[in-house]
Design a protein around this motif. Structure first.
Motif, PDB file in Angstrom:
ATOM      1  N   GLN A  77       0.828  -1.077  -0.098  1.00  0.00           N
ATOM      2  CA  GLN A  77      -0.004   0.228   0.324  1.00  0.00           C
ATOM      3  C   GLN A  77       0.838   0.922  -0.293  1.00  0.00           C
ATOM      4  OE1 GLN A  77      -3.881   0.515   0.489  1.00  0.00           O
ATOM      5  NE2 GLN A  77      -3.035  -1.719  -0.355  1.00  0.00           N
ATOM      6  N   ASN A  78       1.851   1.701  -1.286  1.00  0.00           N
ATOM      7  CA  ASN A  78       2.158   2.311  -1.357  1.00  0.00           C
ATOM      8  C   ASN A  78       2.138   4.043  -1.826  1.00  0.00           C
ATOM      9  OD1 ASN A  78       2.182   1.645  -3.714  1.00  0.00           O
ATOM     10  ND2 ASN A  78       4.974   0.931  -3.874  1.00  0.00           N
ATOM     11  N   GLY A  79       0.458   3.453  -2.313  1.00  0.00           N
ATOM     12  CA  GLY A  79       0.135   5.031  -3.051  1.00  0.00           C
ATOM     13  C   GLY A  79       0.962   5.265  -4.605  1.00  0.00           C
ATOM     14  N   ARG A  80       1.363   4.443  -4.819  1.00  0.00           N
ATOM     15  CA  ARG A  80       1.891   5.022  -6.646  1.00  0.00           C
ATOM     16  C   ARG A  80       1.384   3.960  -7.356  1.00  0.00           C
ATOM     17  NH1 ARG A  80       7.254   6.391  -6.694  1.00  0.00           N
ATOM     18  NH2 ARG A  80       8.247   7.008  -4.187  1.00  0.00           N
ATOM     19  N   LEU A  81       0.515   5.124  -8.123  1.00  0.00           N
ATOM     20  CA  LEU A  81      -0.444   4.728  -8.616  1.00  0.00           C
ATOM     21  C   LEU A  81      -0.229   3.894  -9.900  1.00  0.00           C
ATOM     22  CD1 LEU A  81      -3.402   5.194  -9.479  1.00  0.00           C
ATOM     23  CD2 LEU A  81      -2.526   6.642 -11.279  1.00  0.00           C
ATOM     24  N   ARG A  82       1.382   3.364 -10.585  1.00  0.00           N
ATOM     25  CA  ARG A  82       1.807   2.572 -11.115  1.00  0.00           C
ATOM     26  C   ARG A  82       1.864   1.485 -11.002  1.00  0.00           C
ATOM     27  NH1 ARG A  82       6.721   4.494 -13.657  1.00  0.00           N
ATOM     28  NH2 ARG A  82       7.164   5.161 -11.490  1.00  0.00           N
ATOM     29  N   TYR A  87       0.211   0.022  -8.287  1.00  0.00           N
ATOM     30  CA  TYR A  87      -0.842  -0.345  -8.386  1.00  0.00           C
ATOM     31  C   TYR A  87      -1.876  -1.253  -9.761  1.00  0.00           C
ATOM     32  CZ  TYR A  87      -1.933   1.807  -3.824  1.00  0.00           C
ATOM     33  OH  TYR A  87      -1.471   2.639  -2.707  1.00  0.00           O
ATOM     34  N   ALA A  88      -1.749  -0.212 -10.519  1.00  0.00           N
ATOM     35  CA  ALA A  88      -1.948  -1.110 -11.733  1.00  0.00           C
ATOM     36  C   ALA A  88      -1.658  -2.051 -12.603  1.00  0.00           C
ATOM     37  CB  ALA A  88      -1.449   0.696 -13.111  1.00  0.00           C
ATOM     38  N   LEU A  89       0.862  -2.667 -11.760  1.00  0.00           N
ATOM     39  CA  LEU A  89       0.224  -3.103 -11.811  1.00  0.00           C
ATOM     40  C   LEU A  89       0.352  -4.735 -11.518  1.00  0.00           C
ATOM     41  CD1 LEU A  89       3.406  -4.628 -13.760  1.00  0.00           C
ATOM     42  CD2 LEU A  89       4.649  -4.029 -11.496  1.00  0.00           C
ATOM     43  N   PHE A  98      -3.002  -5.248 -13.135  1.00  0.00           N
ATOM     44  CA  PHE A  98      -2.956  -6.552 -14.592  1.00  0.00           C
ATOM     45  C   PHE A  98      -2.295  -7.842 -14.028  1.00  0.00           C
ATOM     46  CE2 PHE A  98      -2.792  -1.919 -16.083  1.00  0.00           C
ATOM     47  CZ  PHE A  98      -4.059  -2.264 -16.892  1.00  0.00           C
TER      48      PHE A  98
END
Lengths: 614, 105
Positions: free
Chosen positions: A589-594, A596-598, A601
């Motif tokens: 849960q680090n807040g980095r959008l990419r 989360y996206a990774l 996917f």
């Protein structure tokens, strides 16, 4: 007699009122409720008693409700009144009321006035439940209630950790006895199938022949409970420490009522004891040994309340001795007179202590008899009854015990001889206490706090200590169909003469030793042997040391060893695993959008692969 | 049943997959918000292409209807997303998407 339920209900009501109001009532109201509830209870008990004696019946039972019912087993809450219970109720409410009245004055300056009376009322209620209970379960409820109140009241001055220790000690030591008692009750229930007192005694008489092992075991287990509550050897160590409580508590609990619960229990279960000579002899021996140890210990104490505590132990030893030789009514008689004069002694010593700003060391007192006349004369009367000077109440009751003991078939003369020797010691330590406290040179200037509500109970108790002997004969006659109390003087019996003379001799010898300068006791006390023996006696014959070495210190050692609680490791491991997992997950849960996206996917891909494979 | 232009259905689908993967990779490796939005548009159009191709393959109008929906969705998304981009550049003085990870989840 239908008013019987009111007797325990009133102190309970008093307790509930004081408990619910949380000390917000004014002091006068607290005093009125605290002492008044017990006073009214005593009045009701008086009416019930007169009616009961007039009715001529031997017992009266009042069903209140069913406490619990499981299958065929049910425990009704039934109050059972017979002459034994009547005497106990009279002592508890009567003497209890006088002590409450005294306490309204004694505790006036103390913190927690309301709390004090709440506990005292609860105690009176529990004690009444104990003596009026119709089944052993109800008796046990009162028994435990009494133990709880004793804990609360011994530790009443809770700011001093030493008092808390004394309270815990009393609780734990009596708990040992309570465990034995409840084991006895379990055994009785398993064998006889009922806990109703009368039924179980009748059942035991039918089921067992004289001297059967099971019966003896039960009797001895019950004796264990009685020994714990009544501070007899070997569970006596809590009583001297219990003097940490306020003086009215010492008078009420540790002299007049609670410690006599054991005597009551044995007297109540006498049917069981009569079937076993061994158990009877054990009771007598416990009494005699306690009597001796306590008398010698009292002789070297310096704290006035501790002298009285040890004398209480020895007097209850007399009662056990009486029970052991089958002198039931003599034991209850002595219980009653002891309640009078020991309450008097405690309350009078409380007046002395209060007038000296809570000084309890006798050696700092002295020469008080002119300055505190009421406490002095009350102490003198109480002491006279304690040493059984002729015609005081203590004389009749102790005489009855000693004479019955001398006629006993089981080692009667040995028991009599020991008890008489202890009576001599009683005179000796009582003289010592009186002389050191009230005569000699004045070491402290007392201020006399006498208030009517404090000296009035003293006078009433003093009158009872002198005249209570006659009160006893009327109620106690044929109490247990053992011929009642042999009242009066037996001038034709040499044993009776000896019994009467020994206390007088003791007093005379005590006067010679402690009051005159003719006898130099310094040389004896300060020699090496004298010092060693004195120290040994002072510690109560080393019982505390034995228990500390055998039980308390090993337990402490184990507790220190297991400071981190081995069992806790299992649970701590579970929480550790959960914490590690939590830390692992919280990294994602680090807040980095990419990121989360990774992961999204990746998850999608994973799902697709799974679907494709399946 | 082939589409009139004679392009095989499979080829169109391969193209859609390639376009979609380009969009995914763009989202994953680009830090600039504008490029992420562009990648999203590419992915949406890949989906739209797949719908059109499927609609043509089976002769159904539903595929084209779905593409209409996707267009509307893309328009709305762009309106909102551009607002976010403006806010982002005002607050953080940058278009780097990782600058907005202050709450760490």
């Amino acid at each position: 007699m239908s008013m019987l339920w009111i007797v325990p209900a009133l102190p309970l009501a008093g307790f509930l009122i004081l408990f619910v109001t949380e000390g917000k009532l004014p002091k006068m109201a607290v005093a009125a409720i605290g002492a008044g509830s017990v006073g009214l209870s005593a009045l009701v008990a008086l009416f019930v008693g007169i009616e009961f004696m007039g009715s001529g019946s031997t017992s009266y039972a009042q069903d209140l409700w069913t406490w619990m019912a499981v299958g065929e087993f049910s425990v009704p809450v039934t109050l059972y009144l017979d002459r034994l219970a009547l005497v106990m109720v009279g002592v508890i409410t009567g003497v209890g009321f006088l002590i409450h009245l005294y306490a309204t004055g004694y505790m006036w300056e103390e913190e927690g006035y309301s709390r004090f009376f709440a506990y005292m009322n609860l105690f009176v209620f529990a004690m009444l439940l104990l003596v009026l209970g119709d089944s052993l379960l109800l008796l046990f409820l009162g028994w435990e209630g009494v133990g709880l109140c004793s804990y609360l009241l011994i530790g009443f001055f809770h700011t001093d950790p030493a008092n808390g220790y004394a309270a815990r000690k009393a609780f734990v030591v009596t708990r040992v006895g309570d465990t034995l008692l409840i084991l006895g009750l379990f055994l009785l229930f398993r064998e006889i199938g009922t806990l109703d007192i009368q039924e179980s005694i009748a059942g035991a008489k039918e089921a067992w022949p004289n001297g059967s092992t099971m019966n003896t075991a039960i009797a001895l287990l019950l004796l264990g409970g009685a020994v714990g509550k009544s501070a007899q050897v070997p569970l006596q160590t809590w009583l001297p420490d219990a003097m940490a409580g306020p003086t009215p508590v010492s008078a009420l609990i540790h002299a007049a009522t609670m410690v006599t619960a054991g005597v009551y229990l044995i007297a109540r279960m006498q049917g069981i004891y009569l079937l076993s000579d061994t158990a009877m002899l054990c009771v007598a021996i416990v009494g005699l040994v306690t009597l001796f140890i306590a008398s010698f210990t009292a002789l070297v104490q310096s704290d006035i309340k501790r002298v009285l505590a040890f004398s209480t132990m020895s007097q209850i030893g007399y009662m056990f001795l009486a029970l052991g030789v089958g002198a039931w009514s003599a034991a209850i008689f002595h219980l009653m007179t002891h309640a009078f004069f020991k309450a008097l002694l405690f309350l009078a010593s409380g007046s002395v202590i209060l007038s000296l700003h809570h000084e309890q060391d006798m050696f700092k007192m002295g020469g008080l008899w002119r300055k505190l006349p009421i406490p002095f004369w009350c102490m003198a009367i109480g002491s006279a009854a304690l040493v059984a000077l002729p015609l005081t109440s203590g004389f009749f009751s102790k005489d009855a015990i000693l004479l019955t003991a001398s006629h006993s078939e089981n080692y009667g003369m040995w028991l009599w001889g020991g008890a008489v020797a202890a009576a001599f010691m009683t005179s000796l330590y009582t003289m010592r206490m009186m002389v050191i406290t009230f005569f000699g040179e004045t070491k402290m200037e007392p201020h006399d706090p006498s208030k009517a509500n404090m000296w009035l109970p003293l006078l009433v108790l003093a009158a009872l200590s002198i005249g209570g002997g006659w009160l006893g004969f009327s109620v106690l006659e044929e109490l247990f169909h053992d011929g009642g109390v042999h009242g009066g003087l037996h001038l034709d019996d040499p044993i009776a003469w000896a019994t009467m003379a020994v206390p007088l001799l003791g007093v005379a010898f005590g006067y010679f030793v402690f009051a005159t300068k003719a006898f130099d006791r310094r040389g004896m006390v300060e020699s090496a042997a004298g010092k060693a023996v004195g120290k040994y006696w002072f510690t109560g014959w080393g019982f505390d040391w034995i228990y500390d070495t055998l039980v308390v210190n090993p337990f402490r050692w184990l507790a220190r060893l297991n400071k981190n609680d081995a069992v806790d490791y299992i649970f701590r491991f579970t929480s550790l695993v959960a914490r590690i997992l939590h830390n692992l997950l919280s990294i994602t849960q680090n807040g980095r959008l990419r990121w989360y996206a990774l992961t999204m996917f990746a998850g999608l891909l994973f799902a697709l692969v799974v679907v494709a494979i399946i | 049943m082939d589409v009139p232009l004679g392009i095989p259905f499979e080829h169109v689908i391969y193209l859609a997959i390639i376009l979609f993967l380009i969009g995914v990779v763009g989202i994953l490796i680009r830090r600039n918000v504008i490029f992420i939005l562009l990648s999203l548009e590419v992915m949406m159009n890949a989906c739209g292409l797949a719908f059109i191709a499927a609609g043509a393959r089976w002769g159904e109008a539903d595929g084209q209807v779905m593409f209409m929906f996707i267009l509307a969705l893309a328009a709305a998304e762009v309106a909102v997303a551009l607002g976010l981009v403006v806010q982002l550049s005002r607050r953080f003085r940058t278009l780097d998407i990782d600058a907005a990870s202050e709450m760490t989840g």
